[in-house]
Scaffold this active site. Sequence first.
Site, mmCIF file in Angstrom:
data_model
loop_
_atom_site.group_PDB
_atom_site.id
_atom_site.type_symbol
_atom_site.label_atom_id
_atom_site.label_comp_id
_atom_site.label_asym_id
_atom_site.label_seq_id
_atom_site.Cartn_x
_atom_site.Cartn_y
_atom_site.Cartn_z
ATOM 1 N N ASP A 229 38.414 41.246 43.781
ATOM 2 C CA ASP A 229 38.937 39.901 43.595
ATOM 3 C C ASP A 229 37.843 39.015 42.993
ATOM 4 O OD1 ASP A 229 41.194 40.755 45.090
ATOM 5 O OD2 ASP A 229 40.207 40.175 46.967
ATOM 6 N N ASP A 268 42.213 42.448 40.569
ATOM 7 C CA ASP A 268 43.024 42.331 41.774
ATOM 8 C C ASP A 268 43.339 40.847 41.973
ATOM 9 O OD1 ASP A 268 44.480 43.247 43.904
ATOM 10 O OD2 ASP A 268 42.798 43.239 45.279
ATOM 11 N N ASP A 272 41.853 36.032 47.415
ATOM 12 C CA ASP A 272 42.598 36.728 48.460
ATOM 13 C C ASP A 272 42.007 36.375 49.822
ATOM 14 O OD1 ASP A 272 44.260 37.831 46.602
ATOM 15 O OD2 ASP A 272 43.645 39.913 46.928
ATOM 16 N N ARG A 324 52.404 36.161 43.533
ATOM 17 C CA ARG A 324 51.481 35.827 44.627
ATOM 18 C C ARG A 324 50.893 34.428 44.455
ATOM 19 N NH1 ARG A 324 48.118 41.529 45.615
ATOM 20 N NH2 ARG A 324 49.941 42.838 45.887
HETATM 21 CA CA CA Z 1 42.343 41.856 46.997
#
Ligand code: CA
Length: 453
Positions: A229, A268, A272, A324
Amino acid sequence: MRSSRLTAAVVGSLLVVSGALVAAAQPAGAHGRDGLSLPARLLGRQALPARDGWAAAGPGTSGGAAATPDQVHVVRTRTELVHALGGDNATNRQNTTPKIIFVRGLVDGFEAADGRLLDCADLADPEYSLDAYLAAYDPASWGRVAPAGPLEQARVRSVANQTRQTQINVGSNTTIVGLRGATLSGLTLMVDTADNVIVRNLTLSDARDCFPAWSPTDGDAGNWNSQFDLMSVRRSENVWVDHNTFTDGDNPDSGLPVHFGRPYTVHDGSLDITHTASRVTASYNRFVARDKVMLIGSSNTVGPDVGRLDVTLHHNLFDGTMQRLPRVRFGRVEIYNNAYRLAGAEFGYAIGVGVQSAVYAEHNHFTLGTGITAADLLYDWSGTAITERGNWVREGRGPARLVSLLAAYNAEHEPDLGGDVGWTPTLRSGPVLPAPLVPLVVQALAGADRLPV
Ligand code: CA
Ligand code: CA
């Protein structure tokens, strides 16, 4: 009534950035021996305002505000960044000494200690190559089962090499502030087991995985998955992420090759928040075009995440992002005064309603491109309810209007989601803007290089 409410809202939006305005009022050119302007030094010492979202809960969030003068750093390289964070990337997450770190210019995660820029081949295990991996695990010959054996083990060792290089570990009681134009490129800011952290005014760009994994049973046709991330928050509390720009730079998902019929994803999440993290406020950030933006909770397991993952998102811009925005499990997540600009055939959904999630979304503004409707904005990932009110949607060339995201969703999907998540946000440091004002305010104020440093 309407105009007084409008005036109050505009004044409120100014109050929200009052810290920045106070800093801007300081005399220019007052630079100290460290080359930092007075506004920059004030910004480095700034704590999250009282009541500003979940990160204000408990002890609040002051980052490195208590740093002694020897713990105020200006860094220009990866090596200097690691040194400022405590000296050893392998143990820096245990360094709880208050510290303020200013980032100047471009810091590249692939930069070696001698200043040379590494590439993926430098980080690969001698026994790994993508060509060999593609030959070995092609579903046509290997089947739809997970890769295993020496080549997969070599890939895993390669990922470990990259993690040591490009994942930068941050400890408790840290403030990281970008000076004008500062960029963290190709690296992951990892806030893991670290409380009281502030990250502001940075551009975080293209944290890319050199060694994506093939997951043949992820989705109908399999997927490539990456694990880096731009910023990760795990097992941490009281984290404030403010006025940053999250981007893939010149390496967008849309330009990636296809292997095994699926995009060879090297990115990614942008931000997060997983593994029992909680009390996070993300404000005034700009999330630029990419696939996966923000995962809040990474597992459906009803276990340690229960009662955690409380996150506030306000005044962020989600621009051209696909899914997301965020996707939520378990947490009490409030989403208010965010602006969304969503378009394109690749768009999936905005807010993912996952297992035991309790999302409270109000006074957000959605601008939707052709083919996307208000019914597409929610997605049911085994959740049961979302509370939403005061959200405005503009579909295509139509007028912006007040829309119940829930009613629009329920009209087109089964089973219906409920409308009461059982809690009401109270941690607000300023007034909530009416949704029609949100795009103007957020466009002007969200992202890196808006704060005076
Ligand atoms: Ca992640
Ligand atoms: Ca329905």
